[in-house]
Design a protein around this motif. Structure first.
Motif, PDB file in Angstrom:
ATOM      1  N   MET A   1      42.554  97.622  80.888  1.00 20.57           N
ATOM      2  CA  MET A   1      43.040  96.303  80.493  1.00 20.57           C
ATOM      3  C   MET A   1      42.021  95.574  79.641  1.00 20.57           C
ATOM      4  O   MET A   1      40.810  95.695  79.845  1.00 20.57           O
ATOM      5  CB  MET A   1      43.354  95.465  81.732  1.00 20.57           C
ATOM      6  CG  MET A   1      43.814  94.051  81.397  1.00 20.57           C
ATOM      7  SD  MET A   1      43.824  92.982  82.834  1.00 20.57           S
ATOM      8  CE  MET A   1      43.987  91.378  82.023  1.00 20.57           C
ATOM      9  N   ALA A   2      42.512  94.795  78.686  1.00 22.69           N
ATOM     10  CA  ALA A   2      41.690  93.863  77.917  1.00 22.69           C
ATOM     11  C   ALA A   2      42.365  92.504  77.989  1.00 22.69           C
ATOM     12  O   ALA A   2      43.584  92.402  77.827  1.00 22.69           O
ATOM     13  CB  ALA A   2      41.555  94.318  76.471  1.00 22.69           C
ATOM     14  N   SER A   3      41.597  91.463  78.239  1.00 20.17           N
ATOM     15  CA  SER A   3      42.159  90.117  78.321  1.00 20.17           C
ATOM     16  C   SER A   3      41.586  89.232  77.224  1.00 20.17           C
ATOM     17  O   SER A   3      40.603  89.574  76.577  1.00 20.17           O
ATOM     18  CB  SER A   3      41.876  89.501  79.692  1.00 20.17           C
ATOM     19  OG  SER A   3      40.486  89.461  79.943  1.00 20.17           O
ATOM     20  N   TYR A   4      42.239  88.078  77.002  1.00 21.91           N
ATOM     21  CA  TYR A   4      41.837  87.105  75.974  1.00 21.91           C
ATOM     22  C   TYR A   4      41.688  87.770  74.605  1.00 21.91           C
ATOM     23  O   TYR A   4      40.748  87.502  73.858  1.00 21.91           O
ATOM     24  CB  TYR A   4      40.543  86.388  76.375  1.00 21.91           C
ATOM     25  CG  TYR A   4      40.701  85.546  77.617  1.00 21.91           C
ATOM     26  CD1 TYR A   4      41.232  84.269  77.546  1.00 21.91           C
ATOM     27  CD2 TYR A   4      40.356  86.040  78.871  1.00 21.91           C
ATOM     28  CE1 TYR A   4      41.414  83.491  78.680  1.00 21.91           C
ATOM     29  CE2 TYR A   4      40.529  85.279  80.018  1.00 21.91           C
ATOM     30  CZ  TYR A   4      41.064  84.004  79.917  1.00 21.91           C
ATOM     31  OH  TYR A   4      41.241  83.258  81.047  1.00 21.91           O
ATOM     32  N   ALA A   5      42.626  88.648  74.292  1.00 19.75           N
ATOM     33  CA  ALA A   5      42.577  89.370  73.015  1.00 19.75           C
ATOM     34  C   ALA A   5      43.061  88.480  71.870  1.00 19.75           C
ATOM     35  O   ALA A   5      43.985  87.684  72.040  1.00 19.75           O
ATOM     36  CB  ALA A   5      43.417  90.629  73.079  1.00 19.75           C
ATOM     37  N   VAL A   6      42.440  88.627  70.715  1.00 25.66           N
ATOM     38  CA  VAL A   6      42.873  87.936  69.506  1.00 25.66           C
ATOM     39  C   VAL A   6      43.342  88.924  68.449  1.00 25.66           C
ATOM     40  O   VAL A   6      43.843  88.526  67.405  1.00 25.66           O
ATOM     41  CB  VAL A   6      41.752  87.039  68.936  1.00 25.66           C
ATOM     42  CG1 VAL A   6      41.449  85.889  69.878  1.00 25.66           C
ATOM     43  CG2 VAL A   6      40.479  87.860  68.659  1.00 25.66           C
ATOM     44  N   ASP A   7      43.180  90.215  68.734  1.00 31.12           N
ATOM     45  CA  ASP A   7      43.706  91.238  67.831  1.00 31.12           C
ATOM     46  C   ASP A   7      43.914  92.530  68.620  1.00 31.12           C
ATOM     47  O   ASP A   7      43.204  92.799  69.597  1.00 31.12           O
ATOM     48  CB  ASP A   7      42.755  91.496  66.660  1.00 31.12           C
ATOM     49  CG  ASP A   7      43.423  92.277  65.536  1.00 31.12           C
ATOM     50  OD1 ASP A   7      44.682  92.349  65.520  1.00 31.12           O
ATOM     51  OD2 ASP A   7      42.715  92.820  64.670  1.00 31.12           O
ATOM     52  N   VAL A   8      44.897  93.291  68.196  1.00 29.94           N
ATOM     53  CA  VAL A   8      45.185  94.591  68.799  1.00 29.94           C
ATOM     54  C   VAL A   8      45.494  95.549  67.657  1.00 29.94           C
ATOM     55  O   VAL A   8      46.278  95.223  66.756  1.00 29.94           O
ATOM     56  CB  VAL A   8      46.387  94.538  69.768  1.00 29.94           C
ATOM     57  CG1 VAL A   8      46.523  95.865  70.509  1.00 29.94           C
ATOM     58  CG2 VAL A   8      46.260  93.384  70.761  1.00 29.94           C
ATOM     59  N   ALA A   9      44.883  96.710  67.686  1.00 23.55           N
ATOM     60  CA  ALA A   9      45.102  97.699  66.622  1.00 23.55           C
ATOM     61  C   ALA A   9      45.089  99.098  67.245  1.00 23.55           C
ATOM     62  O   ALA A   9      44.975  99.256  68.464  1.00 23.55           O
ATOM     63  CB  ALA A   9      44.015  97.572  65.555  1.00 23.55           C
ATOM     64  N   THR A  10      45.227 100.093  66.400  1.00 26.96           N
ATOM     65  CA  THR A  10      45.180 101.479  66.871  1.00 26.96           C
ATOM     66  C   THR A  10      44.201 102.277  66.026  1.00 26.96           C
ATOM     67  O   THR A  10      44.032 102.022  64.830  1.00 26.96           O
ATOM     68  CB  THR A  10      46.569 102.152  66.789  1.00 26.96           C
ATOM     69  OG1 THR A  10      47.044 102.094  65.431  1.00 26.96           O
ATOM     70  CG2 THR A  10      47.564 101.470  67.710  1.00 26.96           C
TER      71      THR A  10
END
Length: 316
Positions: free
Chosen positions: A113-122
């Motif tokens: 898990m990742a929290s307080y994300a401002v970007d998500v990519a692959t």
């Protein structure tokens, strides 16, 4: 085609919030990169017809136990959806549902898990999240190995328009027994109404954590009174009980679009920016030259608000 991304609708009461469409827009981008479908989880009772935006498939759990929000029941329903969909990524907002359930869901699933994300990519088949630390002063990039990866995203991080593109998703109804799910919600209490409508103001004076204490609010209130406009605030002021909830600007408050927005002692967290970034002219005062508020401000100063505000009030 298998489900690549599952977006959890943030809806608790009323309409589907903008952040759900933000996640659908970003979810579409990730699903395309992973070569799978975009799904949305809709949990509630008598949900009726809801906008599913860009989703290819909607997983619906309709149960009386979900009529009012209760974490244990929602978590059990959400776990059933994840089992049925088998997504590679679960996207939630750092709002009511995400703050309450993202961590417990990840623990239940044994998922990264990742929290307080401002970007998500692959990167290939790996999900990479960029998360805020220390209120946004640091950004951490982390690769989430394993499936599904649970990511809670700060509202306002993405544009919502791409997620609103409507289609004709297929509906998958999930039957789950929630009789033993634990506590149930008894209802929702709305904040008491006040005579202040910050959404109707052409000019707003807004104050944040930089004011320091409740006693110092009087200084900014005098400026608002001199301008004959309402006093608004960021979430920390409301959470402290220094101003009532109707004064709050932001994701969990109200969206405002005045001609002029005067931000005093506001750092500019994404939740706040989501509620005021459409103002005609944004004027910011913060002693930290790297405060995020300056990224959206048209004019700004790093002078101390305790020096600036009395001068403005006197001239007015």
């Amino acid at each position: 085609m298998s489900v690549a991304v599952l977006v959890v609708s943030e809806r608790v009461v009323g309409e589907v919030p903008d952040v759900t469409f933000e996640l659908l827009g970003k979810g579409r981008e990730i699903a395309s990169a992973l070569g799978g479908e975009l799904a949305i989880a809709v949990l509630g009772h008598q949900v009726g017809e809801l906008p599913f935006g860009a989703a290819d498939v909607a997983y619906v759990v309709d149960d009386p136990a979900l009529a009012n929000y209760a974490a244990s029941a929602v978590e059990a329903a959400l776990a059933a959806v994840v089992e049925a969909a088998s997504p590679k990524v679960v996207l939630m907002s750092t709002g009511t549902v995400g703050l309450d359930l993202a961590a417990s869901l990840a623990a239940r699933l044994g998922a990264p898990m990742a929290s307080y994300a401002v970007d998500v990519a692959t990167e290939g088949d790996t999900v990479v999240a960029t998360s805020q630390l220390y209120g946004g002063k640091l950004l951490a990039e982390v690769a989430l190995e394993g499936s599904p990866a649970v990511v809670s995203v700060i509202p306002g991080s993405f544009a919502a328009d791409a997620g609103r593109v409507g289609g004709a998703p297929r509906i998958e109804t999930i039957a789950v027994s929630l009789d033993g799910a634990g506590a149930r919600g008894e209802g929702v209490r709305e904040p008491e109404a006040s005579g202040v409508d910050i959404t109707a103001a052409d000019l707003l004076v807004s104050v944040g954590r930089g004011i320091g204490s409740k006693e110092n609010l009087e200084l900014v209130q005098e400026l608002a009174d001199a301008l004959k406009v309402p006093l608004a605030a960021s979430r920390p002021i409301i959470d402290q009980g220094w101003l009532p909830k109707p004064h709050q600007v932001g994701k969990s408050g109200k969206k405002v679009k005045p001609q002029v927005y005067l931000a005093l002692g506001i750092s500019g967290a994404p939740e706040h920016l989501e509620g005021m970034r459409s103002a005609g002219t944004i004027i910011a005062c913060n002693t930290d030259p790297k405060a995020p508020i300056f990224e959206v401000a048209h004019y700004g100063t790093t002078v101390d608000l305790f020096d600036l505000v009395p001068e403005l009030t006197e001239r007015l």
